[in-house]
Scaffold this motif. Structure first.
Motif, mmCIF file in Angstrom:
data_model
loop_
_atom_site.group_PDB
_atom_site.id
_atom_site.type_symbol
_atom_site.label_atom_id
_atom_site.label_comp_id
_atom_site.label_asym_id
_atom_site.label_seq_id
_atom_site.Cartn_x
_atom_site.Cartn_y
_atom_site.Cartn_z
ATOM 1 N N ALA A 224 123.326 -49.190 15.304
ATOM 2 C CA ALA A 224 123.896 -50.385 14.676
ATOM 3 C C ALA A 224 123.287 -50.646 13.306
ATOM 4 O O ALA A 224 123.814 -51.451 12.535
ATOM 5 C CB ALA A 224 123.696 -51.606 15.579
ATOM 6 N N LEU A 225 122.169 -49.971 12.997
ATOM 7 C CA LEU A 225 121.503 -50.142 11.709
ATOM 8 C C LEU A 225 121.871 -48.995 10.772
ATOM 9 O O LEU A 225 122.088 -47.866 11.207
ATOM 10 C CB LEU A 225 119.984 -50.192 11.902
ATOM 11 N N ASP A 226 121.933 -49.301 9.495
ATOM 12 C CA ASP A 226 122.301 -48.329 8.472
ATOM 13 C C ASP A 226 121.039 -47.588 8.033
ATOM 14 O O ASP A 226 120.227 -48.113 7.260
ATOM 15 C CB ASP A 226 122.946 -49.049 7.287
ATOM 16 N N ARG A 227 120.852 -46.361 8.547
ATOM 17 C CA ARG A 227 119.637 -45.627 8.229
ATOM 18 C C ARG A 227 119.590 -45.175 6.772
ATOM 19 O O ARG A 227 118.520 -44.857 6.256
ATOM 20 C CB ARG A 227 119.476 -44.449 9.185
ATOM 21 N N ALA B 111 109.976 -41.637 5.357
ATOM 22 C CA ALA B 111 110.883 -42.043 6.414
ATOM 23 C C ALA B 111 111.022 -40.896 7.413
ATOM 24 O O ALA B 111 110.924 -39.715 7.035
ATOM 25 C CB ALA B 111 112.249 -42.417 5.847
ATOM 26 N N PRO B 112 111.254 -41.200 8.694
ATOM 27 C CA PRO B 112 111.417 -40.139 9.695
ATOM 28 C C PRO B 112 112.655 -39.296 9.417
ATOM 29 O O PRO B 112 113.564 -39.694 8.672
ATOM 30 C CB PRO B 112 111.563 -40.923 11.008
ATOM 31 N N ASP B 113 112.696 -38.134 10.038
ATOM 32 C CA ASP B 113 113.907 -37.317 9.988
ATOM 33 C C ASP B 113 115.048 -38.094 10.636
ATOM 34 O O ASP B 113 114.850 -38.833 11.607
ATOM 35 C CB ASP B 113 113.701 -35.997 10.728
ATOM 36 N N THR B 114 116.230 -37.871 10.126
ATOM 37 C CA THR B 114 117.386 -38.614 10.632
ATOM 38 C C THR B 114 117.570 -38.436 12.127
ATOM 39 O O THR B 114 117.931 -39.388 12.834
ATOM 40 C CB THR B 114 118.661 -38.153 9.891
ATOM 41 N N ALA B 115 117.315 -37.246 12.647
ATOM 42 C CA ALA B 115 117.567 -36.963 14.066
ATOM 43 C C ALA B 115 116.452 -37.439 14.984
ATOM 44 O O ALA B 115 116.623 -37.427 16.218
ATOM 45 C CB ALA B 115 117.785 -35.466 14.265
ATOM 46 N N ASP B 116 115.326 -37.879 14.439
ATOM 47 C CA ASP B 116 114.178 -38.260 15.272
ATOM 48 C C ASP B 116 114.286 -39.722 15.668
ATOM 49 O O ASP B 116 113.658 -40.607 15.080
ATOM 50 C CB ASP B 116 112.868 -37.999 14.519
ATOM 51 N N ARG B 117 115.073 -39.988 16.704
ATOM 52 C CA ARG B 117 115.339 -41.366 17.123
ATOM 53 C C ARG B 117 114.065 -42.068 17.592
ATOM 54 O O ARG B 117 113.856 -43.257 17.303
ATOM 55 C CB ARG B 117 116.393 -41.390 18.218
ATOM 56 N N ASP B 118 113.230 -41.372 18.335
ATOM 57 C CA ASP B 118 112.013 -42.005 18.860
ATOM 58 C C ASP B 118 111.112 -42.497 17.723
ATOM 59 O O ASP B 118 110.568 -43.613 17.788
ATOM 60 C CB ASP B 118 111.246 -41.028 19.754
#
Length: 412
Positions: free
Chosen positions: A158-161, A176-183
């Motif tokens: 729901a947030l705009d990364r 910033a974290p990698d886009t795919a690293d949700r945790d």
């Protein structure tokens, strides 16, 4: 209190700041009325006065001690009322005025039979506060941070990364974290209080949705601005423009500088620019182009409304109204706690939604000293056309009014 002052009060009847009580009132009933006054703007209970205004008088022994003790054991947090007598209002009949000011520690509760009850004053009656009203009192006192509440269903997606990455890297100068690293994203955003854990799930907070949400109004419907341009000096149905401004507070900036997507502040200024006329004046030989309202002042008023409005009030947006003679920005909710209009003009700093203020300050929307009314809005309008912003506090909203033209007798 003089007898003349008492008679004048009684003649006006009961209202939002005045209650009549017979002397035999029980301590928990007295506490109910005082709590309701404390949770609004203060008020006075006249002991020894009938509902119709007749004087029955106070006859109980040690009445002042009884009132003070009632305020100590029946009200939480305890208070010290202001007591004053009106003697011999009628022969041998005395009235005790019990006065309280607006409480600095809202919300106040009446304690009775082991239960706390929160009352508010509505007209001439006192009633139990609703959950939403109680929540607003906690928020206004700084004891509850509405922006930290979880938003059910608003997960990381729901947030705009893109905006979050721009904030973390360009604005804050970090990584910033990698886009795919949700945790890693969720851990970072929990630490920033833009997300929180609710019912075992990591979801966005209200602040996170307002600042960086893809579609904030989906989760916080009261997050937008209703912008209307009227032809005359009063609101009517025949509008020149009527738009619902939606989206996150913050813009998205490209790597080379220009904005890729604008935020609510830019949307609001764009509406004003499209619905007002450009102006020009000469400063000596130099032509100075501008607008009917100075951009810096309008933006400051919009930012203040966005970061200081009471988001716990559902069902209503910030209102941006353009009229033939003025521009108005109305923000839902009263000024928080002890803030006053005169205090704002003098440079008093306050924040109902501190997290919003902090992030907007990172982007340069809020000045570091937090005194935009004194340092930007007032001198900006004086320099523009010799007027001053009108700051208007009402029961359920706060309005900033900017005049289009220099002051006339009608506006003084």
């Amino acid at each position: 209190m003089s007898n003349a002052e008492l008679r004048a009060l009684i003649a006006g009847g009961e209202d939002s700041t005045l209650e009549f009580k017979r002397d035999e009132v029980r301590n928990h009933d007295l506490a109910k009325e005082l709590v309701a006054f404390l949770n609004l703007e203060g008020g006075t209970v006249l002991l020894g006065v009938e509902d119709g205004g007749g004087i029955s008088g106070v006859t109980r022994d040690r009445a002042e001690e009884w009132v003070s003790e009632s305020c100590r054991v029946k009200i939480e947090p305890p208070i010290l009322p202001l007591l004053s007598w009106a003697r011999d209002v009628e022969p041998g009949r005395h009235v005790l005025a019990v006065r309280v000011t607006a409480g600095p520690d809202k919300p106040y509760a009446r304690v009775h039979q082991g239960r706390k009850t929160y009352f508010i004053r509505v007209g001439s009656t006192s009633r139990e506060a609703s959950r939403e009203e109680l929540e607003r009192m906690y928020q206004a006192s700084g004891r509850l941070h509405y922006g930290r509440k979880p938003v059910p269903g608003a997960g990381l997606d729901a947030l705009d990364r893109r905006r979050l990455r721009d904030y973390l890297t360009r604005v804050l100068g970090g990584g910033a974290p990698d886009t795919a690293d949700r945790d890693e994203w969720e851990t970072l955003l929990r630490n920033l209080e833009l997300m929180t854990v609710s019912a075992g799930h990591t979801v966005a907070t209200v602040d996170g949705v307002l600042l960086f949400g893809k579609t904030p109004n989906r989760f916080v419907p009261q997050s937008g601005i209703r912008a209307v341009c009227h032809s005359g000096t009063a609101a009517d149905y025949a509008t020149r423009a009527d738009e619902d401004l939606r989206g996150p507070l913050l813009p998205l900036q490209g790597q080379d500088g220009p904005l890729v997507e604008i935020g609510l502040v830019e949307q609001a200024w764009d509406f004003v620019r499209r619905n007002t006329l450009p102006t020009a004046r000469f400063d000596g030989p130099r032509r100075v182009d501008g607008w009917e309202y100075p951009e810096s002042v309008v933006r400051e008023a919009v930012v203040n409304a966005l970061v200081h409005r009471d988001y716990s009030i559902a069902g209503t947006d910030i209102m941006l109204g353009i009229y033939a003679d003025r521009l108005e920005i109305q923000s839902p909710g009263r000024l928080p706690n002890t803030v006053t209009v005169e205090g704002m003009k003098s440079g008093m700093r306050y924040a109902r939604n501190q997290a919003l203020v902090n992030v907007m300050r990172d982007y340069g929307y809020v000045e570091a000293r937090g005194m935009g009314v004194r340092n930007k809005m007032i001198p900006g309008m004086r320099a523009h056309n010799g007027t001053e912003p009108h700051l208007i506090e009402e029961e359920h909203r706060f309005t900033v009014r900017l005049w289009r033209d220099p002051p006339s007798e009608a506006k003084r």
